[in-house]
Design an enzyme around this catalytic site. Structure first.
Site, PDB file in Angstrom:
ATOM      1  CE  LYS A 177      -6.516   5.806   2.362  1.00  0.00           C
ATOM      2  NZ  LYS A 177      -5.663   5.783   3.547  1.00  0.00           N
ATOM      3  CG  HIS A 206      -5.698  -4.527   4.917  1.00  0.00           C
ATOM      4  ND1 HIS A 206      -4.824  -3.477   4.823  1.00  0.00           N
ATOM      5  CD2 HIS A 206      -4.932  -5.638   5.046  1.00  0.00           C
ATOM      6  CE1 HIS A 206      -3.575  -3.936   4.878  1.00  0.00           C
ATOM      7  NE2 HIS A 206      -3.622  -5.244   5.004  1.00  0.00           N
ATOM      8  CG  HIS A 251      -8.565   1.623   1.564  1.00  0.00           C
ATOM      9  ND1 HIS A 251      -7.282   1.259   1.277  1.00  0.00           N
ATOM     10  CD2 HIS A 251      -8.527   2.112   2.829  1.00  0.00           C
ATOM     11  CE1 HIS A 251      -6.502   1.479   2.312  1.00  0.00           C
ATOM     12  NE2 HIS A 251      -7.247   1.990   3.275  1.00  0.00           N
ATOM     13  CD1 TRP A 294      -2.626   1.788   0.403  1.00  0.00           C
ATOM     14  CD2 TRP A 294      -1.302   2.519   2.056  1.00  0.00           C
ATOM     15  NE1 TRP A 294      -2.961   3.099   0.663  1.00  0.00           N
ATOM     16  CE2 TRP A 294      -2.163   3.570   1.665  1.00  0.00           C
ATOM     17  CE3 TRP A 294      -0.365   2.754   3.070  1.00  0.00           C
ATOM     18  CZ2 TRP A 294      -2.119   4.824   2.259  1.00  0.00           C
ATOM     19  CZ3 TRP A 294      -0.317   4.006   3.667  1.00  0.00           C
ATOM     20  CH2 TRP A 294      -1.199   5.028   3.263  1.00  0.00           C
ATOM     21  CG  ASP A 323      -8.446  -1.098   4.211  1.00  0.00           C
ATOM     22  OD1 ASP A 323      -9.515  -0.645   4.657  1.00  0.00           O
ATOM     23  OD2 ASP A 323      -7.386  -1.101   4.865  1.00  0.00           O
ATOM     24  CG  ASP A 351      -5.213  -1.702   8.078  1.00  0.00           C
ATOM     25  OD1 ASP A 351      -4.608  -1.222   9.057  1.00  0.00           O
ATOM     26  OD2 ASP A 351      -5.164  -1.191   6.937  1.00  0.00           O
ATOM     27  CG  ASP A 400      -9.022   4.439   5.413  1.00  0.00           C
ATOM     28  OD1 ASP A 400      -9.444   3.354   5.830  1.00  0.00           O
ATOM     29  OD2 ASP A 400      -7.824   4.649   5.132  1.00  0.00           O
ATOM     30  CD  GLU A 438      -4.448  -1.711   1.903  1.00  0.00           C
ATOM     31  OE1 GLU A 438      -3.321  -2.113   2.270  1.00  0.00           O
ATOM     32  OE2 GLU A 438      -5.277  -1.225   2.690  1.00  0.00           O
ATOM     33  CG  ASP A 441      -7.630   2.330   9.334  1.00  0.00           C
ATOM     34  OD1 ASP A 441      -7.732   1.207   8.811  1.00  0.00           O
ATOM     35  OD2 ASP A 441      -7.209   3.322   8.720  1.00  0.00           O
TER      36      ASP A 441
HETATM   37  C1  RNT Z   1      -3.779   2.661   4.677  1.00  0.00           C
HETATM   38  C2  RNT Z   1      -3.866   1.206   4.411  1.00  0.00           C
HETATM   39  C3  RNT Z   1      -2.717   0.378   4.908  1.00  0.00           C
HETATM   40  C4  RNT Z   1      -2.241   0.746   6.292  1.00  0.00           C
HETATM   41  C5  RNT Z   1      -1.240  -0.202   6.878  1.00  0.00           C
HETATM   42  C6  RNT Z   1      -0.589   0.350   8.101  1.00  0.00           C
HETATM   43  O1  RNT Z   1      -4.917   3.336   4.386  1.00  0.00           O
HETATM   44  O2  RNT Z   1      -5.068   0.705   4.900  1.00  0.00           O
HETATM   45  O3  RNT Z   1      -3.048  -0.947   4.813  1.00  0.00           O
HETATM   46  O4  RNT Z   1      -3.313   0.875   7.184  1.00  0.00           O
HETATM   47  O5  RNT Z   1      -0.341  -0.544   5.913  1.00  0.00           O
HETATM   48 ZN    ZN Z   2      -5.275  -1.418   4.795  1.00  0.00          ZN
END
Ligand code: RNT
Ligand code: ZN
Length: 420
Positions: free
Chosen positions: A230, A288, A264, A186, A261, A328, A296, A228, A298
């Site tokens: 986004k 993720h 994302h 990523w 993810d 994640d 986003d 990955e 998390d």
């Molecule tokens: C960032 C991505 C990525 C990170 C990690 C730490 O938006 O989700 O995967 O969260 O690599």
């Molecule tokens: Zn991620």
């Protein structure tokens, strides 16, 4: 008999009426590896000198006491969280968690598997498989948020070398552990405001990635690279070079896999619906599992409809061998080990619920065109006694049933975190 055993017997009887073998479902749900991210324990900081920290579109908020400050603290915290989570766990490492060798830290373009020796030895002694990620953020050479699309060829070369090294490290770990390492790429490359040229950075990204991925080929049984995508991040609201379409095309044409993810995509878009789409064309997909709140962000993974849907897609379609599940999220506003365990337990709980659901009956109704029955059964099945089976699974894994697991968090906070 104790209460949890009585409950389990009763629940097993109810599931059996629907043709579900509770023990088989428990075994299936527990055996699926879940890759638990190392970065919840220290706010994505890592252990390098002169670098570290979340930037490039990701942000950790909160300042709860007890953050892991050293690799040993992080490993011990991780063990605690995973010991409260039933089933097979892996550890997902980031390159910024490299440790110095003979007292010397290496920059990202000169790390090797030697910098992860302690992690590898520890993971092997605990029976955790390992996954890996290059770190394209939290570094002076990524301060403009554009490591792989940079206009300066020297900056790009630095990060290309980093990517290559991470692939070598992943392959070495895969060989040493005998368990295939997911090496997930990523990169934050993007722009705060509307770019005048969206094509040129994407062309540079493709070129940088080609130089990373054409460098060596590894067998899937040793390591697999994923990319990955986004949509946006904080400070790169207007443009991300590695969009979903970019990486779908890139991964398909380069024989890589993609990582979806949960945070994302557009806020109404869900990754559960993408699994059976991408698996029509890819051998595997990486996830993720995260929870975005408005952005986003998390947040810690909760037992949401979407989490259940992800688990259903994996289990009901027999995709467990083709989906590499990773977590994640990072929350520093609550006890970090609680955050870790809550999310990891929820992932496992969702897998168990999916495995226990009499989905064959739902599919029978659907295949006979009886959509009224399908809906009626779906709603009935939402309140089957999954919790009683979950308690039994926890006890079989040596974890106290019900909310008693949380006492361990309190004790650890008192004994270990509060004295840091
Ligand atoms: C960032 C991505 C990525 C990170 C990690 C730490 O938006 O989700 O995967 O969260 O690599
Ligand atoms: Zn991620």
């Amino acid at each position: 008999m104790k209460n949890t055993d009585l409950n389990f017997e009763a629940a097993a009887g109810i599931f059996a009426q629907y043709g579900v073998d509770v023990n088989k479902a428990m075994d299936a749900a527990a055996a699926i590896p879940v890759s638990v991210h190392c970065w919840q324990g220290d706010d994505v900081t890592g252990f390098e000198k002169g670098a570290g920290g979340a930037d490039g579109g990701i942000a950790v908020t909160g300042n709860y006491p007890g953050r892991a400050r050293t690799p040993d603290e992080l490993r011990s915290d991780f063990e605690k969280a995973v010991s409260l989570t039933p089933g097979v766990s892996r550890i997902n490492l980031h390159a910024c968690y490299a440790e110095p060798v003979s007292g010397r830290s290496q920059d990202r373009d000169s790390i090797s598997a030697d910098n992860f020796r302690n992690w590898i030895d520890w993971a092997q002694s605990k029976g955790f498989g390992i996954d890996f990620n290059p770190t394209f953020f939290g570094h002076p050479k990524a301060s403009d948020g554009c490591p792989l699309t940079n206009r300066d060829p020297a900056i790009r070369d630095f990060w290309i070398e980093h990517g290559r090294r991470c692939r070598e490290i992943s392959a070495e770990i895969g060989r040493l552990t005998g368990s295939s390492v997911l090496d997930n790429f990523w990169t934050p490359d993007g722009s705060k405001d509307t770019p005048a040229d969206k094509a040129a950075p994407r062309a540079r990204l493709a070129d940088s990635l080609d130089r990373i991925f054409s460098f060596k080929k590894y067998d899937r049984s040793v390591t697999v690279d994923s990319v990955e995508s986004k949509l946006f991040g904080v400070g790169c609201e207007s443009y991300t070079a590695g969009s979903h379409e970019f990486y779908m095309g890139y991964a398909l044409s380069r024989n890589l896999i993609i990582c979806l993810d949960a945070g994302h995509f557009h806020p109404t878009e869900v990754i559960s619906d993408k699994i059976s789409s991408v698996l029509q064309f890819f051998p595997e997909v990486a996830l993720h599992v995260s929870r975005g709140v408005r952005w986003d962000s998390d947040h810690v993974v909760t037992l949401s409809d979407e989490l259940l849907a992800v688990a259903q897609e994996i289990i009901w379609n027999g995709f467990s061998g083709r989906v590499r599940i990773g977590l994640d999220y990072f929350d520093a506003s609550i006890n970090r080990i609680a955050a870790w365990a809550i999310g990891a337990r929820n992932m496992r709980r969702a897998l168990l619920i999916a495995a226990l659901t009499p989905y064959q009956l739902l599919r029978d109704a659907e295949n006979s065109g009886d959509y009224s029955a399908r809906l009626a059964l779906m709603e009935e099945f939402k309140t089957l006694p999954y919790g009683m089976v979950w308690d039994a699974l926890c006890e079989r894994c040596g974890i106290p049933a019900g909310k008693a697991w949380y006492d361990e968090i309190r004790k650890y906070e008192h004994d270990v975190l509060s004295v840091r």
